[in-house]
Scaffold this active site. Sequence first.
Site, PDB file in Angstrom:
ATOM      1  N   LYS A  37     -10.168   4.542  -2.429  1.00 19.06           N
ATOM      2  CA  LYS A  37      -9.609   5.718  -1.415  1.00 19.06           C
ATOM      3  C   LYS A  37     -10.632   6.172  -0.252  1.00 19.06           C
ATOM      4  O   LYS A  37     -10.497   6.140   0.855  1.00 19.06           O
ATOM      5  CB  LYS A  37      -8.412   6.930  -1.855  1.00 19.06           C
ATOM      6  CG  LYS A  37      -7.460   5.812  -2.112  1.00 19.06           C
ATOM      7  CD  LYS A  37      -6.122   6.859  -3.039  1.00 19.06           C
ATOM      8  CE  LYS A  37      -5.504   6.075  -4.069  1.00 19.06           C
ATOM      9  NZ  LYS A  37      -4.271   6.538  -4.751  1.00 19.06           N
ATOM     10  N   GLN A  81      -3.928  12.712  -6.989  1.00 27.14           N
ATOM     11  CA  GLN A  81      -3.971  11.145  -7.938  1.00 27.14           C
ATOM     12  C   GLN A  81      -3.066  11.346  -8.681  1.00 27.14           C
ATOM     13  O   GLN A  81      -3.104  12.555  -9.579  1.00 27.14           O
ATOM     14  CB  GLN A  81      -5.248  10.713  -7.693  1.00 27.14           C
ATOM     15  CG  GLN A  81      -5.831   9.024  -8.702  1.00 27.14           C
ATOM     16  CD  GLN A  81      -4.851   8.254  -8.351  1.00 27.14           C
ATOM     17  OE1 GLN A  81      -5.239   8.348  -6.892  1.00 27.14           O
ATOM     18  NE2 GLN A  81      -4.073   7.800  -8.984  1.00 27.14           N
ATOM     19  N   ASP A 104       2.157   9.355   0.441  1.00 28.61           N
ATOM     20  CA  ASP A 104       2.174   8.808  -0.904  1.00 28.61           C
ATOM     21  C   ASP A 104       3.921   8.073  -1.333  1.00 28.61           C
ATOM     22  O   ASP A 104       4.017   8.027  -1.222  1.00 28.61           O
ATOM     23  CB  ASP A 104       1.651   9.044  -1.617  1.00 28.61           C
ATOM     24  CG  ASP A 104       0.573   8.920  -2.566  1.00 28.61           C
ATOM     25  OD1 ASP A 104       0.316   7.346  -2.053  1.00 28.61           O
ATOM     26  OD2 ASP A 104       0.310   9.263  -3.963  1.00 28.61           O
TER      27      ASP A 104
END
Length: 272
Positions: A37, A81, A104
């Site tokens: 990322k 995460q 997300d």
Amino acid sequence: MLSSSVAQYAAQYGRTPHLAVIIAGDDEGSKSYVRAKARASAETGIRNTTIELPATVSQQELCDLVQSLNADDDVDGILVQLPLPEHIDSCAVISSVALEKDVDGFHPLNVAALWQKRPCTPPCTPRGIIRLLDAAGVEIEGKRAVVVGRSNIVGMPMSKMLLDRNATVTTAHSRTKDLGAITSEAEILVVAAGSPHLIKADMVRDGAVVIDVGVNRTPDGHLCGDVDFDAVAAKASVITPVPGGVGPMTICSLMENTVECYLKRMNNVAGK
Ligand code: NDP
């Protein structure tokens, strides 16, 4: 190209989009996703701040960090995460991310908006898969689609997004009886089970479009998908490899979600 748009926006608004990524613990898989990322952010021109925390971090400390990023006007997107260490309630942490910074698409209000067909930040993996199908010229409307897997982050939103594109969708899971009979009907088959080589050639219809989301590590350390690639490729009209198929599309969607959150924030500031 997203990177040229980002450069243009940066010139227009006087600052670049900024993605904050939080990782807690030492899980090697998670660390490699976080590195990917950061690399993609650099390639796109997005500022990336990765915050690494020990596995012993408390839920309160994590939520406090999220709150400080929520309040930071210089941060456009926040990604926590997953998985988080076991003592932490992931749902509580994700719910603490400001809705407008939820890149997300996992915040409960984003999930609700997706299911109510309202504007939302869609979850990255299904968004990337829809993009991939469109780019490959696969018509979705009217097709028989089967999604193997019903997780909140892949299977369920994937089924919903295919349904919203007017596919006729079946969602299969670990209690599905005679999985092969179900998958054999699919014109579009998306497999997100996390089970190496679960889908064999005799479970796939001739000419099917096969999207393999699974990322599994073999005993010798290689990555493989949920689909028996070589055998299924001989029958499929389109098939995605692992690694290199859905994974990069997921990261590409994350970059798009970050830029969209940034633009919404910039336009809100400009409109005030
Ligand atoms: P989860 O473990 O949360 O969900 C797996 C789903 O698959 C569950 O719904 C489970 O059923 C179902 N399932 C498991 N085994 C079988 C089986 N033998 N037959 C039918 N259904 C089965 O996983 P995720 O959804 O988070 O991820 C799935 C895979 O995709 C993983 O390999 C993950 O690493 C990968 N992934 C890849 C991404 C990418 O960008 N490439 C992004 C996210 C995930 P039940 O609900 O009954 O337990």
